[in-house]
Design a protein around this motif. Sequence first.
Motif, PDB file in Angstrom:
ATOM      1  N   MET A 129      -3.021  -0.514   1.126  1.00 54.60           N
ATOM      2  CA  MET A 129      -2.323   0.704   0.719  1.00 54.60           C
ATOM      3  C   MET A 129      -3.333   1.849   0.604  1.00 54.60           C
ATOM      4  SD  MET A 129       0.070   1.384  -2.639  1.00 54.60           S
ATOM      5  CE  MET A 129       1.149   0.027  -2.204  1.00 54.60           C
ATOM      6  N   ILE A 130      -2.987   2.987   1.173  1.00 54.90           N
ATOM      7  CA  ILE A 130      -3.851   4.171   1.136  1.00 54.90           C
ATOM      8  C   ILE A 130      -3.145   5.243   0.327  1.00 54.90           C
ATOM      9  CG2 ILE A 130      -4.919   5.983   2.525  1.00 54.90           C
ATOM     10  CD1 ILE A 130      -5.135   3.896   4.800  1.00 54.90           C
ATOM     11  N   HIS A 131      -3.819   5.744  -0.694  1.00 50.14           N
ATOM     12  CA  HIS A 131      -3.229   6.744  -1.582  1.00 50.14           C
ATOM     13  C   HIS A 131      -3.617   8.142  -1.101  1.00 50.14           C
ATOM     14  CE1 HIS A 131      -1.257   8.049  -5.202  1.00 50.14           C
ATOM     15  NE2 HIS A 131      -2.311   8.722  -5.597  1.00 50.14           N
ATOM     16  N   VAL A 132      -2.628   9.011  -0.962  1.00 49.73           N
ATOM     17  CA  VAL A 132      -2.842  10.399  -0.567  1.00 49.73           C
ATOM     18  C   VAL A 132      -2.562  11.274  -1.794  1.00 49.73           C
ATOM     19  CG1 VAL A 132      -2.199  12.249   1.020  1.00 49.73           C
ATOM     20  CG2 VAL A 132      -2.089   9.854   1.771  1.00 49.73           C
ATOM     21  N   LYS A 133      -3.585  11.892  -2.337  1.00 51.42           N
ATOM     22  CA  LYS A 133      -3.423  12.699  -3.549  1.00 51.42           C
ATOM     23  C   LYS A 133      -3.727  14.157  -3.229  1.00 51.42           C
ATOM     24  CE  LYS A 133      -4.852  13.106  -8.396  1.00 51.42           C
ATOM     25  NZ  LYS A 133      -3.473  13.315  -8.838  1.00 51.42           N
ATOM     26  N   LEU A 134      -2.681  14.955  -3.189  1.00 49.14           N
ATOM     27  CA  LEU A 134      -2.793  16.383  -2.931  1.00 49.14           C
ATOM     28  C   LEU A 134      -2.622  17.151  -4.238  1.00 49.14           C
ATOM     29  CD1 LEU A 134      -0.517  16.286   0.206  1.00 49.14           C
ATOM     30  CD2 LEU A 134      -3.000  16.515   0.226  1.00 49.14           C
ATOM     31  N   ALA A 135      -2.875  18.432  -4.212  1.00 49.55           N
ATOM     32  CA  ALA A 135      -2.763  19.227  -5.432  1.00 49.55           C
ATOM     33  C   ALA A 135      -1.344  19.214  -5.996  1.00 49.55           C
ATOM     34  CB  ALA A 135      -3.202  20.660  -5.149  1.00 49.55           C
ATOM     35  N   SER A 136      -0.353  19.213  -5.097  1.00 51.27           N
ATOM     36  CA  SER A 136       1.034  19.317  -5.537  1.00 51.27           C
ATOM     37  C   SER A 136       1.812  18.016  -5.459  1.00 51.27           C
ATOM     38  CB  SER A 136       1.763  20.373  -4.694  1.00 51.27           C
ATOM     39  OG  SER A 136       1.735  20.007  -3.314  1.00 51.27           O
ATOM     40  N   LYS A 137       1.232  16.973  -4.840  1.00 54.35           N
ATOM     41  CA  LYS A 137       1.985  15.748  -4.621  1.00 54.35           C
ATOM     42  C   LYS A 137       1.048  14.594  -4.301  1.00 54.35           C
ATOM     43  CE  LYS A 137       6.090  14.082  -2.228  1.00 54.35           C
ATOM     44  NZ  LYS A 137       7.244  14.478  -1.407  1.00 54.35           N
ATOM     45  N   ALA A 138       1.472  13.405  -4.659  1.00 59.36           N
ATOM     46  CA  ALA A 138       0.736  12.201  -4.279  1.00 59.36           C
ATOM     47  C   ALA A 138       1.722  11.179  -3.737  1.00 59.36           C
ATOM     48  CB  ALA A 138      -0.023  11.633  -5.476  1.00 59.36           C
ATOM     49  N   TYR A 139       1.278  10.395  -2.755  1.00 54.84           N
ATOM     50  CA  TYR A 139       2.134   9.350  -2.203  1.00 54.84           C
ATOM     51  C   TYR A 139       1.267   8.269  -1.574  1.00 54.84           C
ATOM     52  CZ  TYR A 139       1.441  11.858   2.277  1.00 54.84           C
ATOM     53  OH  TYR A 139       0.909  12.483   3.375  1.00 54.84           O
ATOM     54  N   ASP A 140       1.897   7.133  -1.290  1.00 55.49           N
ATOM     55  CA  ASP A 140       1.180   6.011  -0.707  1.00 55.49           C
ATOM     56  C   ASP A 140       1.567   5.801   0.751  1.00 55.49           C
ATOM     57  OD1 ASP A 140      -0.264   5.262  -3.014  1.00 55.49           O
ATOM     58  OD2 ASP A 140       1.479   4.185  -3.798  1.00 55.49           O
ATOM     59  N   VAL A 141       0.582   5.404   1.533  1.00 51.35           N
ATOM     60  CA  VAL A 141       0.802   4.933   2.898  1.00 51.35           C
ATOM     61  C   VAL A 141       0.578   3.430   2.864  1.00 51.35           C
ATOM     62  CG1 VAL A 141       0.091   5.100   5.309  1.00 51.35           C
ATOM     63  CG2 VAL A 141      -0.066   7.115   3.829  1.00 51.35           C
ATOM     64  N   VAL A 142       1.644   2.666   3.079  1.00 52.49           N
ATOM     65  CA  VAL A 142       1.578   1.211   3.010  1.00 52.49           C
ATOM     66  C   VAL A 142       1.442   0.671   4.427  1.00 52.49           C
ATOM     67  CG1 VAL A 142       2.713  -0.894   2.233  1.00 52.49           C
ATOM     68  CG2 VAL A 142       3.044   1.248   0.963  1.00 52.49           C
ATOM     69  N   ILE A 143       0.336  -0.006   4.701  1.00 50.07           N
ATOM     70  CA  ILE A 143       0.066  -0.581   6.020  1.00 50.07           C
ATOM     71  C   ILE A 143       0.005  -2.087   5.849  1.00 50.07           C
ATOM     72  CG2 ILE A 143      -1.490  -0.620   8.010  1.00 50.07           C
ATOM     73  CD1 ILE A 143      -2.646   2.067   6.956  1.00 50.07           C
ATOM     74  N   ALA A 144       1.019  -2.793   6.348  1.00 45.45           N
ATOM     75  CA  ALA A 144       1.054  -4.240   6.168  1.00 45.45           C
ATOM     76  C   ALA A 144       2.031  -4.886   7.133  1.00 45.45           C
ATOM     77  CB  ALA A 144       1.457  -4.592   4.730  1.00 45.45           C
ATOM     78  N   SER A 145       1.623  -5.993   7.700  1.00 44.98           N
ATOM     79  CA  SER A 145       2.515  -6.769   8.552  1.00 44.98           C
ATOM     80  C   SER A 145       3.694  -7.263   7.718  1.00 44.98           C
ATOM     81  CB  SER A 145       1.756  -7.955   9.145  1.00 44.98           C
ATOM     82  OG  SER A 145       2.585  -8.746   9.936  1.00 44.98           O
ATOM     83  N   GLY A 146       4.909  -7.051   8.223  1.00 43.79           N
ATOM     84  CA  GLY A 146       6.106  -7.503   7.531  1.00 43.79           C
ATOM     85  C   GLY A 146       6.701  -6.505   6.564  1.00 43.79           C
ATOM     86  N   VAL A 147       6.056  -5.356   6.372  1.00 44.48           N
ATOM     87  CA  VAL A 147       6.583  -4.398   5.396  1.00 44.48           C
ATOM     88  C   VAL A 147       7.936  -3.835   5.825  1.00 44.48           C
ATOM     89  CG1 VAL A 147       5.537  -2.252   6.289  1.00 44.48           C
ATOM     90  CG2 VAL A 147       5.845  -2.556   3.816  1.00 44.48           C
TER      91      VAL A 147
END
Length: 353
Positions: free
Chosen positions: A1-19
């Motif tokens: 999982m890669i976390h993207v943290k911006l000044a106004s928002k944060a979200y996750d990029v989930v990279i996984a087989s079967g997701v």
Amino acid sequence: MIHVKLASKAYDVVIASGVRHQVGERLATIWQPRQVMIVTDQNVGPLYLADVSASLAQHGFTVHTTTVPAGETSKSLQMVEQIVGEMAAYGFTRQDAIVALGGGVVGDLTGVIASLYMRGIAFAQIATSLTAQVDASVGGKTAVNMATVKNIMGSFYQPDMVLIDPDFLQTLSDRDLVEGYAEVVKTSVLAGGDFWRLTGDIKTVAAIRERAETLITKSVLYKRDIVVADEKEGGVRKYLNFGHTLGHAIELMAHGELRHGEAVAIGMVAISERFEKAGITESGITALLRDRLVAVGLPVASPLIGQAAFYDHLKNDKKNAAGTLQLVAISVPGQPTIVQKDLADMPAFVESR
């Protein structure tokens, strides 16, 4: 999982087989039960729409779907209006959500709709193509086209979550996979180091498939860092346009005969050849770049470069600032730079190869 943290928002990029089997479960961690519109296309829908819809329904979401034609023609204001109308008819409010299930075209289109519907609605990306997984789904760029101008209307609108399952790539044709790999090579030369060496080891399409998760993860990590540093493309995010200024012009002139990644591959080699001759790119870098692309069957040249229409398309490039293009050059892998070039000087520059 890669976390993207911006000044106004944060979200996750989930990279996984079967997701792809966990869509409902994953989105239920960030959204309360609500109406969800899934946007997909005629290629992806028959493969994955039923399973994704069922997963969301099992976790309390009320699911609606819409399927658009595959290809760039769906990135239009007419399609935006059509889907917005469908959502309005279902009574969607700001508390509801929209999900992109597809490649870059579906992601761009859905992102535009998400940014516009009632001035902003929750949005998630399920990226099914390599192009979307390594580039288009991350960073919040959304856009639609006009007939002769690519990505001319759009916004920066970040998703709430991005789900990337490398197993989606199993149903891609080799050509569709390889066009996405052009964006991987682009990112690797921008990053340099181990990533650049990794793409040097990729000699076959089979190798792309075998190492897909690593290639995707390295691409997303690099793009995450760039986007966090420069969300709205005022500085270093311009580096991600390497090969795209010339590539977009070629893509438009090809009228569908070239995929986006194929045009970018040509654009990268063309711009590097010119900058190498000008002494900005170190001698031999273009050959190394070309070798990586040719090894997997990507095109690296086009007779469309230098035609009159080619220069007309450059005028509408997003990197055109008052008649000056912001071109990306690679000094050496890992060291990109911006070179300003007047539009009036582009014919002489392009013909200098």
